[in-house]
Design a protein around this motif. Sequence first.
Motif: not given
Length: 125
Positions: A43-45, A65-66, A114-115, A118, A120
Amino acid sequence: MTEPYYDNKAQYDRIRGYIIPGETIFAVYDCKGGGTGFVGITDRRIIFYDQAFLTKKKSMVSIPYNQIIGIASVDEGMIFQTSEITLLTAAGNYTFQFRGADKAHNAYSFIMNQLLGQAHPQLKG
Protein backbone atom coordinates in the motif's frame (compact mmCIF):
# COMPACT_ATOMS: atom_id res chain seq x y z
CA MET A 1 -8.30 -6.55 3.37
CA THR A 2 -8.01 -10.04 1.95
CA GLU A 3 -4.89 -12.17 2.23
CA PRO A 4 -2.04 -11.11 -0.07
CA TYR A 5 -1.67 -12.95 -3.35
CA TYR A 6 1.68 -14.54 -4.18
CA ASP A 7 3.05 -16.83 -6.89
CA ASN A 8 5.87 -18.23 -4.76
CA LYS A 9 5.89 -18.46 -0.94
CA ALA A 10 9.68 -18.00 -0.72
CA GLN A 11 9.43 -14.74 -2.70
CA TYR A 12 6.56 -13.56 -0.49
CA ASP A 13 8.65 -14.32 2.61
CA ARG A 14 11.59 -12.33 1.17
CA ILE A 15 9.37 -9.29 0.53
CA ARG A 16 7.73 -9.65 3.95
CA GLY A 17 11.16 -9.20 5.53
CA TYR A 18 11.34 -5.67 4.06
CA ILE A 19 7.89 -4.53 5.23
CA ILE A 20 7.81 -1.73 7.79
CA PRO A 21 5.25 -1.48 10.62
CA GLY A 22 1.87 -0.37 9.29
CA GLU A 23 2.63 -1.36 5.69
CA THR A 24 0.43 -3.96 3.98
CA ILE A 25 1.36 -6.31 1.15
CA PHE A 26 -1.16 -6.54 -1.71
CA ALA A 27 0.68 -9.12 -3.84
CA VAL A 28 4.05 -10.64 -4.73
CA TYR A 29 4.37 -11.67 -8.36
CA ASP A 30 7.03 -13.80 -9.99
CA CYS A 31 8.39 -12.11 -13.12
CA LYS A 32 9.72 -13.39 -16.42
CA GLY A 33 12.75 -12.14 -18.27
CA GLY A 34 16.20 -11.08 -17.18
CA GLY A 35 16.95 -8.90 -14.21
CA THR A 36 13.85 -8.73 -12.06
CA GLY A 37 13.05 -11.98 -10.31
CA PHE A 38 9.90 -10.85 -8.50
CA VAL A 39 7.97 -7.76 -7.49
CA GLY A 40 6.06 -6.96 -4.30
CA ILE A 41 3.23 -4.45 -4.30
CA THR A 42 2.29 -2.83 -1.00
CA ASP A 43 0.00 0.00 0.00
CA ARG A 44 3.06 2.30 0.20
CA ARG A 45 5.56 1.20 -2.45
CA ILE A 46 6.80 -1.26 -5.03
CA ILE A 47 9.61 -3.58 -3.88
CA PHE A 48 11.47 -5.69 -6.41
CA TYR A 49 14.38 -8.05 -6.51
CA ASP A 50 16.98 -6.78 -8.95
CA GLN A 51 19.41 -9.41 -10.17
CA ALA A 52 22.26 -7.06 -11.08
CA PHE A 53 21.03 -4.93 -13.97
CA LEU A 54 20.79 -1.76 -11.84
CA THR A 55 23.58 -2.04 -9.31
CA LYS A 56 25.84 -4.89 -10.52
CA LYS A 57 24.77 -6.72 -7.33
CA LYS A 58 21.63 -8.57 -6.31
CA SER A 59 19.48 -6.05 -4.43
CA MET A 60 16.00 -5.39 -3.09
CA VAL A 61 14.85 -2.07 -4.58
CA SER A 62 11.99 0.04 -3.15
CA ILE A 63 10.09 2.70 -5.07
CA PRO A 64 7.63 4.72 -2.96
CA TYR A 65 4.45 5.67 -4.81
CA ASN A 66 5.26 9.35 -4.45
CA GLN A 67 8.32 8.75 -6.68
CA ILE A 68 6.29 7.17 -9.48
CA ILE A 69 5.42 9.63 -12.24
CA GLY A 70 3.32 7.25 -14.32
CA ILE A 71 2.67 3.70 -15.37
CA ALA A 72 2.63 2.32 -18.92
CA SER A 73 1.12 -0.79 -20.45
CA VAL A 74 1.57 -1.93 -24.04
CA ASP A 75 -1.65 -1.43 -26.02
CA GLU A 76 -1.91 -3.68 -29.04
CA GLY A 77 -5.59 -2.99 -29.73
CA MET A 78 -6.91 -5.19 -26.93
CA ILE A 79 -7.08 -3.93 -23.35
CA PHE A 80 -4.64 -5.78 -21.10
CA GLN A 81 -3.57 -8.50 -23.45
CA THR A 82 0.01 -7.81 -22.38
CA SER A 83 1.80 -9.16 -19.35
CA GLU A 84 4.16 -6.19 -19.11
CA ILE A 85 3.94 -2.87 -17.29
CA THR A 86 6.52 -0.11 -16.95
CA LEU A 87 6.82 2.25 -13.98
CA LEU A 88 7.99 5.73 -14.93
CA THR A 89 10.06 7.42 -12.22
CA ALA A 90 12.42 10.37 -11.99
CA ALA A 91 15.25 7.87 -11.51
CA GLY A 92 14.36 5.89 -14.63
CA ASN A 93 11.88 3.38 -15.97
CA TYR A 94 11.37 -0.10 -14.54
CA THR A 95 9.69 -2.78 -16.63
CA PHE A 96 8.09 -5.89 -15.15
CA GLN A 97 6.93 -8.84 -17.21
CA PHE A 98 4.37 -10.79 -15.22
CA ARG A 99 3.39 -14.40 -15.73
CA GLY A 100 0.06 -13.56 -17.32
CA ALA A 101 -1.95 -10.58 -18.50
CA ASP A 102 -4.36 -10.95 -15.57
CA LYS A 103 -1.54 -10.42 -13.08
CA ALA A 104 -0.27 -7.39 -15.00
CA HIS A 105 -3.79 -5.96 -15.01
CA ASN A 106 -4.20 -6.53 -11.25
CA ALA A 107 -0.84 -4.87 -10.58
CA TYR A 108 -1.67 -1.94 -12.88
CA SER A 109 -5.08 -1.40 -11.25
CA PHE A 110 -3.73 -1.51 -7.70
CA ILE A 111 -0.80 0.82 -8.47
CA MET A 112 -3.06 3.31 -10.29
CA ASN A 113 -5.49 3.34 -7.37
CA GLN A 114 -2.60 4.07 -5.02
CA LEU A 115 -1.24 6.83 -7.26
CA LEU A 116 -4.60 8.49 -7.84
CA GLY A 117 -5.62 8.21 -4.19
CA GLN A 118 -2.56 9.92 -2.77
CA ALA A 119 -2.48 13.54 -1.79
CA HIS A 120 -0.07 15.57 -3.90
CA PRO A 121 0.69 18.75 -1.95
CA GLN A 122 3.04 19.93 -4.69
CA LEU A 123 0.00 20.38 -6.97
CA LYS A 124 -1.91 22.70 -4.63
CA GLY A 125 -2.01 26.29 -5.79
